[in-house]
Motif scaffolding. Sequence first.
Motif, PDB file in Angstrom:
ATOM      1  N   ALA A 287     -24.730  -1.913 -11.107  1.00 51.77           N
ATOM      2  CA  ALA A 287     -24.522  -2.284 -12.512  1.00 51.77           C
ATOM      3  C   ALA A 287     -25.729  -1.886 -13.353  1.00 51.77           C
ATOM      4  N   SER A 288     -25.458  -1.441 -14.587  1.00 55.08           N
ATOM      5  CA  SER A 288     -26.600  -1.061 -15.433  1.00 55.08           C
ATOM      6  C   SER A 288     -27.431  -2.293 -15.787  1.00 55.08           C
ATOM      7  N   TRP A 289     -26.802  -3.475 -15.926  1.00 56.37           N
ATOM      8  CA  TRP A 289     -27.581  -4.682 -16.275  1.00 56.37           C
ATOM      9  C   TRP A 289     -28.578  -5.075 -15.187  1.00 56.37           C
ATOM     10  N   PHE A 290     -28.318  -4.654 -13.951  1.00 58.05           N
ATOM     11  CA  PHE A 290     -29.260  -4.971 -12.878  1.00 58.05           C
ATOM     12  C   PHE A 290     -30.646  -4.383 -13.202  1.00 58.05           C
ATOM     13  N   TYR A 291     -30.642  -3.251 -13.915  1.00 56.52           N
ATOM     14  CA  TYR A 291     -31.901  -2.556 -14.229  1.00 56.52           C
ATOM     15  C   TYR A 291     -32.444  -2.911 -15.612  1.00 56.52           C
ATOM     16  N   ASP A 292     -31.870  -3.954 -16.258  1.00 55.97           N
ATOM     17  CA  ASP A 292     -32.434  -4.413 -17.527  1.00 55.97           C
ATOM     18  C   ASP A 292     -33.867  -4.889 -17.301  1.00 55.97           C
ATOM     19  N   GLN A 293     -34.703  -4.630 -18.306  1.00 54.30           N
ATOM     20  CA  GLN A 293     -36.114  -4.986 -18.206  1.00 54.30           C
ATOM     21  C   GLN A 293     -36.295  -6.462 -17.837  1.00 54.30           C
ATOM     22  N   LYS A 294     -35.415  -7.322 -18.347  1.00 54.65           N
ATOM     23  CA  LYS A 294     -35.608  -8.763 -18.091  1.00 54.65           C
ATOM     24  C   LYS A 294     -35.355  -9.130 -16.627  1.00 54.65           C
ATOM     25  N   ASN A 295     -34.721  -8.236 -15.882  1.00 52.94           N
ATOM     26  CA  ASN A 295     -34.467  -8.515 -14.462  1.00 52.94           C
ATOM     27  C   ASN A 295     -35.490  -7.863 -13.530  1.00 52.94           C
ATOM     28  N   ILE A 296     -36.466  -7.155 -14.118  1.00 60.04           N
ATOM     29  CA  ILE A 296     -37.444  -6.439 -13.291  1.00 60.04           C
ATOM     30  C   ILE A 296     -38.770  -7.193 -13.284  1.00 60.04           C
ATOM     31  N   GLY A 297     -39.306  -7.423 -12.082  1.00 63.01           N
ATOM     32  CA  GLY A 297     -40.620  -8.066 -11.993  1.00 63.01           C
ATOM     33  C   GLY A 297     -40.621  -9.497 -12.468  1.00 63.01           C
ATOM     34  N   ASN A 298     -39.452 -10.175 -12.386  1.00 60.37           N
ATOM     35  CA  ASN A 298     -39.371 -11.546 -12.889  1.00 60.37           C
ATOM     36  C   ASN A 298     -39.335 -12.570 -11.771  1.00 60.37           C
ATOM     37  N   ARG A 299     -39.407 -12.107 -10.501  1.00 64.18           N
ATOM     38  CA  ARG A 299     -39.289 -13.042  -9.387  1.00 64.18           C
ATOM     39  C   ARG A 299     -40.587 -13.132  -8.623  1.00 64.18           C
ATOM     40  N   ILE A 300     -40.981 -14.345  -8.266  1.00 63.17           N
ATOM     41  CA  ILE A 300     -42.159 -14.495  -7.412  1.00 63.17           C
ATOM     42  C   ILE A 300     -41.723 -14.207  -5.986  1.00 63.17           C
ATOM     43  N   LYS A 301     -42.431 -13.297  -5.326  1.00 59.73           N
ATOM     44  CA  LYS A 301     -42.065 -12.979  -3.945  1.00 59.73           C
ATOM     45  C   LYS A 301     -42.199 -14.236  -3.088  1.00 59.73           C
ATOM     46  N   SER A 302     -41.233 -14.456  -2.236  1.00 60.81           N
ATOM     47  CA  SER A 302     -41.395 -15.541  -1.272  1.00 60.81           C
ATOM     48  C   SER A 302     -42.443 -15.065  -0.255  1.00 60.81           C
ATOM     49  N   PRO A 303     -43.040 -15.985   0.494  1.00 55.64           N
ATOM     50  CA  PRO A 303     -44.078 -15.573   1.455  1.00 55.64           C
ATOM     51  C   PRO A 303     -43.608 -14.484   2.418  1.00 55.64           C
ATOM     52  N   ILE A 304     -42.375 -14.581   2.894  1.00 53.74           N
ATOM     53  CA  ILE A 304     -41.879 -13.582   3.847  1.00 53.74           C
ATOM     54  C   ILE A 304     -41.750 -12.223   3.152  1.00 53.74           C
ATOM     55  N   GLU A 305     -41.260 -12.224   1.910  1.00 52.12           N
ATOM     56  CA  GLU A 305     -41.140 -10.961   1.168  1.00 52.12           C
ATOM     57  C   GLU A 305     -42.520 -10.352   0.922  1.00 52.12           C
ATOM     58  N   LEU A 306     -43.474 -11.200   0.601  1.00 54.45           N
ATOM     59  CA  LEU A 306     -44.843 -10.732   0.356  1.00 54.45           C
ATOM     60  C   LEU A 306     -45.416 -10.082   1.620  1.00 54.45           C
ATOM     61  N   MET A 307     -45.299 -10.790   2.747  1.00 61.47           N
ATOM     62  CA  MET A 307     -45.871 -10.275   3.996  1.00 61.47           C
ATOM     63  C   MET A 307     -45.153  -9.010   4.452  1.00 61.47           C
ATOM     64  N   ALA A 308     -43.818  -9.057   4.464  1.00 59.60           N
ATOM     65  CA  ALA A 308     -43.051  -7.895   4.931  1.00 59.60           C
ATOM     66  C   ALA A 308     -43.326  -6.692   4.033  1.00 59.60           C
ATOM     67  N   GLY A 309     -43.435  -6.922   2.723  1.00 56.49           N
ATOM     68  CA  GLY A 309     -43.693  -5.835   1.782  1.00 56.49           C
ATOM     69  C   GLY A 309     -45.031  -5.159   2.043  1.00 56.49           C
ATOM     70  N   MET A 310     -46.055  -5.965   2.319  1.00 55.68           N
ATOM     71  CA  MET A 310     -47.372  -5.389   2.636  1.00 55.68           C
ATOM     72  C   MET A 310     -47.319  -4.621   3.949  1.00 55.68           C
ATOM     73  N   MET A 311     -46.593  -5.167   4.916  1.00 55.83           N
ATOM     74  CA  MET A 311     -46.530  -4.520   6.228  1.00 55.83           C
ATOM     75  C   MET A 311     -45.745  -3.212   6.163  1.00 55.83           C
ATOM     76  N   ARG A 312     -44.841  -3.091   5.188  1.00 57.19           N
ATOM     77  CA  ARG A 312     -44.078  -1.843   5.053  1.00 57.19           C
ATOM     78  C   ARG A 312     -44.913  -0.725   4.435  1.00 57.19           C
ATOM     79  N   ILE A 313     -45.865  -1.117   3.590  1.00 55.71           N
ATOM     80  CA  ILE A 313     -46.613  -0.073   2.893  1.00 55.71           C
ATOM     81  C   ILE A 313     -47.912   0.256   3.624  1.00 55.71           C
ATOM     82  N   LEU A 314     -48.426  -0.688   4.410  1.00 58.66           N
ATOM     83  CA  LEU A 314     -49.661  -0.454   5.169  1.00 58.66           C
ATOM     84  C   LEU A 314     -49.308  -0.398   6.654  1.00 58.66           C
ATOM     85  N   PRO A 315     -49.255   0.798   7.231  1.00 59.71           N
ATOM     86  CA  PRO A 315     -48.895   0.863   8.646  1.00 59.71           C
ATOM     87  C   PRO A 315     -49.988   0.162   9.455  1.00 59.71           C
TER      88      PRO A 315
END
Length: 458
Positions: A287-315
């Motif tokens: 959906a185009s609304w999924f990419y509306d500015q108000k839906n981007i960067g508005n969520r605080i990463k949960s701890p698991i998302e934070l950790m997994a995200g770092m582990m994906r970018i830093l081998p």
Amino acid sequence: MDHSLQHHKHLLWRAGFGPGINQIEDLKAKDTKVLLEDLFKTENFSEINYDTPDVEIIDYMNDKTPAERKKEILKINREQNLELNLNFLEKMVNSKDQLREKMAFFWHGHFATRVINPKFSRQILNVIRKNALGNFKDLLFEVSQSPAMLNFLNNQQNKKGHPNENFAREVMELFTMGRGNYTEKDIREGARAFTGWGFDKLGNFRERPNLHDTGTKTFLGKTGNFTGVDVLNMILEQKATAKFITTKIYKFFVNENVDNTIINKLSESFYQSNYDIKKLMTEIFSASWFYDQKNIGNRIKSPIELMAGMMRILPMDIQNPENLIVYQKLLGQMLLYPPNVSGWPNGKSWIDSSTLMLRLQIPQIWSGLRPLEYTPRQDDDIDMGMKSRETAMNKSFKNPNITIDWNRVEKAFSNKNCEDYLILNTKTLDINSVKNFSDKSVKMNVINLMSTPEYQLM
């Protein structure tokens, strides 16, 4: 920042656990359609398992006292559950099936259970992963008949003449319709329909006819000699169920603040599709609304998302992966261990002064630039049977012994603005202050960007 780059990052964070290091190169150039197709392609499903062998009581426990034996079994249970936790986290980090694991992570919080028996944990975890993008009806039935859920919600004790309402209540309130769409009488009558649902020693679902109340029941306005299966089917006939699930998915994947027009449309289509989860997620991410500015960067990463995200970018090579459990505990989200049957709260509840401090320091701790100097929050009930917090923390838990392949990171980010790839909304980021701290190396730049408040958002 390039628009398509921002959209692609947004999609990878919401439909997965952020871009992996191998995706950096063509993240900008890729077509969104292709990226979506990749996300919805499912590889061959493989179950998550634990590694510690089960207790072979017969072989080596004969010379132990019952107390010693019990202690030994508890220890093995704990090890197996921790292994399931880490193997689930590993899938989030390394699986190509990002959307499956992200949906599984969502359902894992939706159908929240916490059981000591690792076989039950393993079974419900794989049920959730297998059906994560399938049909909600199948998912609901398999979860409702899993020993983990029946055990956690006391349905083993739900017998004719002595109904236990716990299971029926949570199925309606938390898993399907949500409050306000049923009465206390529906709960009582529903509980009678679920009498006799239980499991045997091996963890197989059993309907025990001698414990089942065969009397007439009135449930959601219908009267009949209903069974548990009838009740679940009647719940699925309610449009309230489709709306409740759609709303929860929207809040998790799009925005805590719901847009009712969108929700109504999505939930109607979810209901008409007979609860096809994959179709619902395709509608959301296309959906185009999924990419509306108000839906981007508005969520605080949960701890698991934070950790997994770092582990994906830093081998990284992690010599003591069990210490990642400590970070889950300290940050307040331990896989397989939701706080209660409502699952984890969202949003701002992830952040208080101690967790924010630790979040901002993890990039430096994991890079070996500073030690971990924390003890768990006082309201910590996730000691997992360990006697005292102090012993738990001091056991060797200070350091996960991580080696990061910085050469690979340097290569991936050479000739790129790191911030464009690491931060979703760079508008508020004071990039000069980050760069002033840096010695101009990609390594320090990445560490410093990951230590900003902006990196906490997705």
